[in-house]
Design a protein around this motif. Structure first.
Motif, PDB file in Angstrom:
ATOM      1  N   ALA A 121       0.840  -1.205   0.000  1.00 55.91           N
ATOM      2  CA  ALA A 121       0.000   0.000   0.000  1.00 55.91           C
ATOM      3  C   ALA A 121       0.870   1.248   0.000  1.00 55.91           C
ATOM      4  CB  ALA A 121      -0.934  -0.009   1.207  1.00 55.91           C
ATOM      5  N   ALA A 122       1.943   1.227   0.781  1.00 60.95           N
ATOM      6  CA  ALA A 122       2.870   2.369   0.801  1.00 60.95           C
ATOM      7  C   ALA A 122       3.559   2.530  -0.554  1.00 60.95           C
ATOM      8  CB  ALA A 122       3.896   2.172   1.904  1.00 60.95           C
ATOM      9  N   LEU A 123       3.910   1.410  -1.182  1.00 51.81           N
ATOM     10  CA  LEU A 123       4.546   1.472  -2.507  1.00 51.81           C
ATOM     11  C   LEU A 123       3.601   2.110  -3.521  1.00 51.81           C
ATOM     12  CD1 LEU A 123       7.054   0.624  -4.197  1.00 51.81           C
ATOM     13  CD2 LEU A 123       5.819  -1.492  -4.727  1.00 51.81           C
ATOM     14  N   TYR A 124       2.328   1.740  -3.480  1.00 56.19           N
ATOM     15  CA  TYR A 124       1.358   2.352  -4.388  1.00 56.19           C
ATOM     16  C   TYR A 124       1.097   3.814  -4.028  1.00 56.19           C
ATOM     17  CZ  TYR A 124       0.167  -1.597  -7.347  1.00 56.19           C
ATOM     18  OH  TYR A 124       0.212  -2.596  -8.304  1.00 56.19           O
ATOM     19  N   GLY A 125       1.236   4.161  -2.746  1.00 56.41           N
ATOM     20  CA  GLY A 125       1.153   5.565  -2.371  1.00 56.41           C
ATOM     21  C   GLY A 125       2.261   6.373  -3.009  1.00 56.41           C
ATOM     22  N   LEU A 126       3.472   5.814  -3.010  1.00 54.39           N
ATOM     23  CA  LEU A 126       4.596   6.493  -3.655  1.00 54.39           C
ATOM     24  C   LEU A 126       4.408   6.529  -5.170  1.00 54.39           C
ATOM     25  CD1 LEU A 126       7.365   7.854  -3.370  1.00 54.39           C
ATOM     26  CD2 LEU A 126       8.419   5.571  -3.431  1.00 54.39           C
ATOM     27  N   LYS A 127       3.842   5.469  -5.729  1.00 55.56           N
ATOM     28  CA  LYS A 127       3.564   5.447  -7.172  1.00 55.56           C
ATOM     29  C   LYS A 127       2.625   6.577  -7.567  1.00 55.56           C
ATOM     30  CE  LYS A 127       1.603   2.519 -10.850  1.00 55.56           C
ATOM     31  NZ  LYS A 127       0.591   3.493 -11.295  1.00 55.56           N
ATOM     32  N   ALA A 128       1.624   6.841  -6.730  1.00 55.48           N
ATOM     33  CA  ALA A 128       0.690   7.932  -7.022  1.00 55.48           C
ATOM     34  C   ALA A 128       1.409   9.270  -7.059  1.00 55.48           C
ATOM     35  CB  ALA A 128      -0.433   7.947  -5.983  1.00 55.48           C
ATOM     36  N   ILE A 129       2.338   9.468  -6.129  1.00 54.98           N
ATOM     37  CA  ILE A 129       3.128  10.704  -6.114  1.00 54.98           C
ATOM     38  C   ILE A 129       3.957  10.808  -7.395  1.00 54.98           C
ATOM     39  CG2 ILE A 129       5.071  11.855  -4.969  1.00 54.98           C
ATOM     40  CD1 ILE A 129       3.987  10.692  -2.320  1.00 54.98           C
ATOM     41  N   LYS A 130       4.557   9.706  -7.780  1.00 52.09           N
ATOM     42  CA  LYS A 130       5.385   9.674  -9.001  1.00 52.09           C
ATOM     43  C   LYS A 130       4.540   9.931 -10.246  1.00 52.09           C
ATOM     44  CE  LYS A 130       8.197   6.436 -11.711  1.00 52.09           C
ATOM     45  NZ  LYS A 130       7.210   6.358 -12.825  1.00 52.09           N
ATOM     46  N   ASP A 131       3.406   9.252 -10.342  1.00 54.47           N
ATOM     47  CA  ASP A 131       2.561   9.397 -11.534  1.00 54.47           C
ATOM     48  C   ASP A 131       2.039  10.816 -11.689  1.00 54.47           C
ATOM     49  OD1 ASP A 131       2.999   6.750 -12.063  1.00 54.47           O
ATOM     50  OD2 ASP A 131       1.033   6.056 -11.357  1.00 54.47           O
ATOM     51  N   LEU A 132       1.795  11.496 -10.583  1.00 53.36           N
ATOM     52  CA  LEU A 132       1.309  12.878 -10.618  1.00 53.36           C
ATOM     53  C   LEU A 132       2.455  13.893 -10.701  1.00 53.36           C
ATOM     54  CD1 LEU A 132      -1.525  12.579  -7.948  1.00 53.36           C
ATOM     55  CD2 LEU A 132      -1.816  12.840 -10.417  1.00 53.36           C
ATOM     56  N   GLN A 133       3.685  13.375 -10.630  1.00 51.11           N
ATOM     57  CA  GLN A 133       4.889  14.218 -10.725  1.00 51.11           C
ATOM     58  C   GLN A 133       4.883  15.341  -9.688  1.00 51.11           C
ATOM     59  OE1 GLN A 133       5.051  15.438 -14.882  1.00 51.11           O
ATOM     60  NE2 GLN A 133       5.929  13.472 -15.499  1.00 51.11           N
ATOM     61  N   LEU A 134       4.477  14.990  -8.470  1.00 53.37           N
ATOM     62  CA  LEU A 134       4.477  15.984  -7.397  1.00 53.37           C
ATOM     63  C   LEU A 134       5.911  16.266  -6.964  1.00 53.37           C
ATOM     64  CD1 LEU A 134       1.492  14.700  -5.220  1.00 53.37           C
ATOM     65  CD2 LEU A 134       1.474  16.395  -7.069  1.00 53.37           C
ATOM     66  N   PRO A 135       6.255  17.524  -6.736  1.00 54.87           N
ATOM     67  CA  PRO A 135       7.644  17.866  -6.388  1.00 54.87           C
ATOM     68  C   PRO A 135       7.984  17.460  -4.957  1.00 54.87           C
ATOM     69  CG  PRO A 135       6.266  19.827  -6.314  1.00 54.87           C
ATOM     70  CD  PRO A 135       5.396  18.727  -6.863  1.00 54.87           C
ATOM     71  N   LEU A 136       9.179  16.897  -4.776  1.00 55.20           N
ATOM     72  CA  LEU A 136       9.650  16.475  -3.467  1.00 55.20           C
ATOM     73  C   LEU A 136      10.986  17.122  -3.157  1.00 55.20           C
ATOM     74  CD1 LEU A 136       8.937  12.615  -3.602  1.00 55.20           C
ATOM     75  CD2 LEU A 136       7.436  14.432  -2.730  1.00 55.20           C
ATOM     76  N   LYS A 137      11.200  17.440  -1.885  1.00 55.30           N
ATOM     77  CA  LYS A 137      12.483  17.960  -1.429  1.00 55.30           C
ATOM     78  C   LYS A 137      13.440  16.816  -1.137  1.00 55.30           C
ATOM     79  CE  LYS A 137      14.602  20.703   2.274  1.00 55.30           C
ATOM     80  NZ  LYS A 137      14.355  21.493   3.509  1.00 55.30           N
TER      81      LYS A 137
END
Length: 463
Positions: A121-137
């Motif tokens: 579930a956490a991996l898919y949570g990170l996938k969602a961030i990646k797919d939406l190209q949300l900026p990370l520090k």
């Protein structure tokens, strides 16, 4: 809420990924070349890394000990730590424990809650961030442990080769947030029995308990006596007056005394009935003479008895953050001129090991009883104002609509193995905790909700 919409789109893939992992019976096995915890655990690790690689993440396998999926740039990283190994399935399953069948909206199988589904579930949570190209520090690592159920050896291997995360969580406990975990100790009290038994009744052996971190539900003593009938009558009278489940059976040259209690986890000893300490109280009523064995029994009855907070022993530590010390007598073995008592003490988070041990050594002065410390885990404690705690509280409340209260526990989670993380989910308040039990399952709606919570938590910590 874009993250939630993305996870809803991936719902079927998330369920299928969990099923694929649960179908692997990843119990620790015999070590092989490049597979330190056996072929089945290695298969699960490779499967998880293959899933992550297919999603477009950079993956690393550290010699079969542990692996991770990574996203983002930078020196520091947020870590999400879960494990792919499981405990044996045991008996009593309604559905096959490794078929990952879905019934009434639940995925059944060993590892569905502990801990395959949550880490995926956490991996898919990170996938969602990646797919939406949300900026990370900070970059993010989803770390796949492989030995949590059998000693966490993989964590030592990891931390010897990789830096620790700056923050993060383990989806391997319960919600809302576990911010405090008591210090855990396992140690033996050992006494050499030099003075010979004398008297009408002699203890030959005592055996009780299975593990120090379990309230013992059975203890047995073999007694040599010339008058078995009289001894059995004494035991029956004791059982009648105390209500303890103790009884005796005649055998060659004596009797065997059996004490039956109620098992409970060593972190919650007050929920059980200690068969060993019932036995100790009974034995002190018998005519055992004056010897090292009877002095040891008298010591236990005076300073432990049926207490579970260490008050009479003089170690009744307590704080407002995590409550009282817990004191569990878990194992006893008396034979070959030695008695050995296995204890599991869990001390409050604002104290240190020396605070407790100094009190123990003081109580043991002049008794001839030695201490052998077998294991120690330091307390885990985050301030209620710590940024990690505040961030996770914010996310939990936003995604569930419930108050993000903080939990202090006597048990130990995966968070103790990795700096700068806390236990966060996956069990929702009011839900059954079926970890290590038959018919382990996760509700699909909660699997999806976990993915949403973890996606927002990762983003909050890494943005």
């Amino acid at each position: 809420m874009e993250l939630n919409q993305q996870i809803e789109q991936d719902k079927n893939d998330l369920v299928q990924s969990v099923q694929e992992l649960v179908r692997i019976r990843s119990i620790q096995g015999e070590a092989q070349e490049g597979k330190p915890f056996g072929a089945d655990v290695d298969e699960a690790l490779n499967k998880a890394l293959a899933m992550a690689e297919k999603m477009g993440f950079r993956t690393v396998n550290l010699d079969g000990y542990i692996g991770y999926a990574e996203y983002g740039e930078g020196e520091d990283y947020v870590g999400i730590l879960g494990h792919l190994d499981v405990v044996p399935e045991g008996d009593g399953w309604l559905y096959p424990p490794y078929a990952a069948e879905i019934h009434d909206g639940k995925i059944y199988g060993r590892g569905t809650m502990d801990d395959k589904a949550p880490i995926i579930a956490a991996l898919y949570g990170l996938k969602a961030i990646k797919d939406l190209q949300l900026p990370l520090k900070h970059k993010v690592r989803v770390i796949f442990g492989t030995n949590e159920e059998s000693g966490c050896q993989e964590m030592e291997y990891y931390l010897a080769r990789e830096k620790a995360p700056v923050s993060g969580f383990t989806p391997d406990a319960e919600y809302p947030i576990i911010y405090a975990e008591k210090g855990i100790t396992f140690f033996d009290l050992v006494r050499k029995l030099e003075a010979n038994h004398e008297g009408d009744v002699v203890i030959k052996t005592i055996k009780g308990g299975q593990r120090a971190n379990m309230v013992p539900d059975y203890c047995e003593a073999q007694i040599v006596t010339k008058d078995s009938a009289k001894l059995i009558k004494t035991i029956e009278e004791f059982a009648g007056s105390t209500g303890y489940a103790v009884f005796a059976e005649p055998q060659d040259r004596g009797v065997v005394i059996k004490s039956k209690g109620v098992s409970a986890h060593g972190s919650l000893p007050h929920l059980g009935k200690n068969a060993i300490m019932q036995m100790m109280q009974l034995l002190e009523q018998l005519r055992l003479g004056d010897n090292d064995t009877t002095r040891f029994i008298a010591f236990l009855n005076k300073y432990v008895g049926m207490e579970t907070d260490g008050k009479s022993f003089g170690v009744d530590l307590e704080d407002k953050e995590s409550g009282k010390l817990s004191f569990n007598v878990g194992i006893i073995s008396l034979e070959d001129n030695e008695v050995r008592l296995g204890l599991n003490l869990r001390y409050p988070v604002t104290f240190c090991l020396e605070d407790m041990m100094d009190l123990i050594y003081k109580r043991l002065e002049g008794t001839g009883i030695q201490v052998e410390l077998n294991l120690h885990q330091q307390p885990l404690y985050f301030s209620v104002d710590h940024p990690l705690i505040k961030s996770l509280q914010k996310v939990y409340t936003e995604q569930t609509g419930m108050e993000a209260t903080l939990l202090a526990i006597g048990g130990g989670t995966y968070a103790k193995e990795m700096p700068n993380i806390v236990a966060f989910g996956p069990i929702m308040p009011g839900e059954e905790d079926l970890d290590h039990q038959a018919n382990e399952y996760i509700k699909i709606e909660h699997l999806v909700l976990n993915a949403k919570i973890y996606a927002h938590a990762i983003y909050e910590l890494a943005k």
